[in-house]
Scaffold this motif. Structure first.
Motif, PDB file in Angstrom:
ATOM      1  N   ARG A   1      -5.428  -0.495  -1.037  1.00  0.00           N
ATOM      2  CA  ARG A   1      -4.374  -1.041  -0.620  1.00  0.00           C
ATOM      3  C   ARG A   1      -3.624  -2.210  -1.223  1.00  0.00           C
ATOM      4  O   ARG A   1      -4.337  -2.674  -2.201  1.00  0.00           O
ATOM      5  CB  ARG A   1      -4.568  -1.281   1.073  1.00  0.00           C
ATOM      6  CG  ARG A   1      -5.090  -0.048   1.998  1.00  0.00           C
ATOM      7  CD  ARG A   1      -3.816   1.010   2.269  1.00  0.00           C
ATOM      8  NE  ARG A   1      -2.630   0.193   2.878  1.00  0.00           N
ATOM      9  CZ  ARG A   1      -2.384   0.218   4.232  1.00  0.00           C
ATOM     10  NH1 ARG A   1      -2.979   0.588   5.026  1.00  0.00           N
ATOM     11  NH2 ARG A   1      -1.128  -0.161   4.608  1.00  0.00           N
ATOM     12  N   LEU A   2      -2.551  -2.354  -0.811  1.00  0.00           N
ATOM     13  CA  LEU A   2      -1.811  -3.663  -1.407  1.00  0.00           C
ATOM     14  C   LEU A   2      -2.203  -4.715  -0.024  1.00  0.00           C
ATOM     15  O   LEU A   2      -1.835  -4.524   1.064  1.00  0.00           O
ATOM     16  CB  LEU A   2      -0.436  -3.687  -1.594  1.00  0.00           C
ATOM     17  CG  LEU A   2      -0.181  -2.709  -2.824  1.00  0.00           C
ATOM     18  CD1 LEU A   2       1.337  -2.539  -2.928  1.00  0.00           C
ATOM     19  CD2 LEU A   2      -0.863  -3.035  -3.910  1.00  0.00           C
ATOM     20  N   ALA A   3      -2.728  -5.821  -0.647  1.00  0.00           N
ATOM     21  CA  ALA A   3      -3.008  -6.762   0.458  1.00  0.00           C
ATOM     22  C   ALA A   3      -1.876  -7.291   1.248  1.00  0.00           C
ATOM     23  O   ALA A   3      -1.977  -7.739   2.174  1.00  0.00           O
ATOM     24  CB  ALA A   3      -3.955  -8.203  -0.294  1.00  0.00           C
TER      25      ALA A   3
ATOM     26  N   PRO B   1      -1.648  -0.751   9.554  1.00  0.00           N
ATOM     27  CA  PRO B   1      -0.398   0.083   9.610  1.00  0.00           C
ATOM     28  C   PRO B   1      -0.593   1.185   8.419  1.00  0.00           C
ATOM     29  O   PRO B   1      -1.301   0.791   7.623  1.00  0.00           O
ATOM     30  CB  PRO B   1       0.728  -0.746   9.218  1.00  0.00           C
ATOM     31  CG  PRO B   1       0.172  -2.177   9.689  1.00  0.00           C
ATOM     32  CD  PRO B   1      -1.268  -2.283   9.477  1.00  0.00           C
ATOM     33  N   GLU B   2       0.037   2.370   8.672  1.00  0.00           N
ATOM     34  CA  GLU B   2      -0.089   3.617   7.726  1.00  0.00           C
ATOM     35  C   GLU B   2       0.611   3.078   6.542  1.00  0.00           C
ATOM     36  O   GLU B   2       1.547   2.275   6.393  1.00  0.00           O
ATOM     37  CB  GLU B   2       0.788   4.729   8.331  1.00  0.00           C
ATOM     38  CG  GLU B   2       0.569   5.950   7.502  1.00  0.00           C
ATOM     39  CD  GLU B   2       1.145   6.955   8.498  1.00  0.00           C
ATOM     40  OE1 GLU B   2       1.581   7.918   7.580  1.00  0.00           O
ATOM     41  OE2 GLU B   2       1.089   7.184   9.472  1.00  0.00           O
TER      42      GLU B   2
ATOM     43  N   GLU C   1       4.313   1.721  -1.016  1.00  0.00           N
ATOM     44  CA  GLU C   1       3.075   1.059  -1.386  1.00  0.00           C
ATOM     45  C   GLU C   1       2.060   2.145  -2.249  1.00  0.00           C
ATOM     46  O   GLU C   1       1.382   1.539  -3.086  1.00  0.00           O
ATOM     47  CB  GLU C   1       2.317   0.603  -0.289  1.00  0.00           C
ATOM     48  CG  GLU C   1       1.014   0.094  -0.298  1.00  0.00           C
ATOM     49  CD  GLU C   1       0.012  -0.328   0.893  1.00  0.00           C
ATOM     50  OE1 GLU C   1      -1.091  -0.890   0.949  1.00  0.00           O
ATOM     51  OE2 GLU C   1       0.525  -0.291   2.203  1.00  0.00           O
ATOM     52  N   GLU C   2       2.120   3.577  -1.762  1.00  0.00           N
ATOM     53  CA  GLU C   2       1.570   4.370  -2.591  1.00  0.00           C
ATOM     54  C   GLU C   2       1.843   4.288  -3.920  1.00  0.00           C
ATOM     55  O   GLU C   2       1.070   4.383  -5.000  1.00  0.00           O
ATOM     56  CB  GLU C   2       1.611   5.703  -1.870  1.00  0.00           C
ATOM     57  CG  GLU C   2       0.744   6.109  -0.891  1.00  0.00           C
ATOM     58  CD  GLU C   2       0.744   7.434  -0.423  1.00  0.00           C
ATOM     59  OE1 GLU C   2      -0.238   8.169  -0.907  1.00  0.00           O
ATOM     60  OE2 GLU C   2       1.775   7.745   0.411  1.00  0.00           O
ATOM     61  N   ASP C   3       3.049   4.200  -4.210  1.00  0.00           N
ATOM     62  CA  ASP C   3       3.759   4.354  -5.598  1.00  0.00           C
ATOM     63  C   ASP C   3       3.150   3.145  -6.401  1.00  0.00           C
ATOM     64  O   ASP C   3       2.619   3.134  -7.435  1.00  0.00           O
ATOM     65  CB  ASP C   3       5.168   4.291  -5.800  1.00  0.00           C
ATOM     66  CG  ASP C   3       5.819   5.515  -5.188  1.00  0.00           C
ATOM     67  OD1 ASP C   3       5.144   6.584  -5.173  1.00  0.00           O
ATOM     68  OD2 ASP C   3       7.078   5.359  -4.941  1.00  0.00           O
TER      69      ASP C   3
ATOM     70  N   VAL D   1      -1.325  -5.628   7.511  1.00  0.00           N
ATOM     71  CA  VAL D   1      -1.105  -6.625   8.303  1.00  0.00           C
ATOM     72  C   VAL D   1      -2.128  -6.515   9.510  1.00  0.00           C
ATOM     73  O   VAL D   1      -2.039  -5.295  10.135  1.00  0.00           O
ATOM     74  CB  VAL D   1       0.353  -6.415   8.990  1.00  0.00           C
ATOM     75  CG1 VAL D   1       0.754  -7.500   9.928  1.00  0.00           C
ATOM     76  CG2 VAL D   1       1.524  -6.605   7.679  1.00  0.00           C
ATOM     77  N   VAL D   2      -2.648  -7.523   9.841  1.00  0.00           N
ATOM     78  CA  VAL D   2      -3.721  -7.376  11.089  1.00  0.00           C
ATOM     79  C   VAL D   2      -3.096  -7.052  12.279  1.00  0.00           C
ATOM     80  O   VAL D   2      -1.977  -7.749  12.279  1.00  0.00           O
ATOM     81  CB  VAL D   2      -4.639  -8.468  10.519  1.00  0.00           C
ATOM     82  CG1 VAL D   2      -5.532  -8.447   9.331  1.00  0.00           C
ATOM     83  CG2 VAL D   2      -4.040  -9.952  11.088  1.00  0.00           C
ATOM     84  N   GLN D   3      -3.825  -6.736  13.072  1.00  0.00           N
ATOM     85  CA  GLN D   3      -3.426  -6.357  14.449  1.00  0.00           C
ATOM     86  C   GLN D   3      -4.427  -7.259  15.556  1.00  0.00           C
ATOM     87  O   GLN D   3      -5.527  -7.553  14.633  1.00  0.00           O
ATOM     88  CB  GLN D   3      -3.378  -4.876  14.736  1.00  0.00           C
ATOM     89  CG  GLN D   3      -2.644  -4.144  13.743  1.00  0.00           C
ATOM     90  CD  GLN D   3      -1.172  -4.371  13.906  1.00  0.00           C
ATOM     91  OE1 GLN D   3      -0.693  -4.479  14.979  1.00  0.00           O
ATOM     92  NE2 GLN D   3      -0.757  -4.423  12.732  1.00  0.00           N
TER      93      GLN D   3
END
Length: 109
Positions: free
Chosen positions: A84-86, A63-64, A69-71, A90-92
């Motif tokens: 990224r934050l784990a 997901p984008e 999350e960027e902050d 979220v896996v697809q």
């Protein structure tokens, strides 16, 4: 039937581990369910930066990234373009991810 996998690489050179992930699980969930130590001070709700990872392969399938999350990534140690934050990854279905767990600060920062 395609299987979603996540390969975890480690900054300290320990052998990589590959684990199957169910759609809807986060990278953090998969790590913790398989005994991989990954900090998560906020409990995995995008409230800190302790589950910071680098997504080396497969990131386009995630997901984008959100502004929130960027902050938090901006506050992580040694953020990179593929950070990224784990808890937010979220896996697809039909994904193959490779992530690196960087050195973690065990003081809670």
């Amino acid at each position: 039937m395609a299987v979603t996998t996540i390969t975890f690489q480690f900054h300290d050179g320990q052998p990589a581990q590959t684990h199957v992930a169910a759609p809807g699980e986060s990278v953090l969930d998969v790590a913790l369910n398989n005994g991989i130590q990954l900090q998560h001070n906020c409990g995995g709700v995008c409230g800190c930066s302790t589950c910071h990872i680098y997504v080396d392969k497969g990131g386009d399938e995630l997901p984008e990234i959100s502004d929130k999350e960027e902050d938090f990534i901006d506050r992580a140690v040694d953020p990179r373009l593929n950070s990224r934050l784990a808890c937010q990854c979220v896996v697809q279905r039909d994904m193959q991810l490779t992530v690196t767990i960087p050195k973690q600060d065990f003081l809670g920062h």
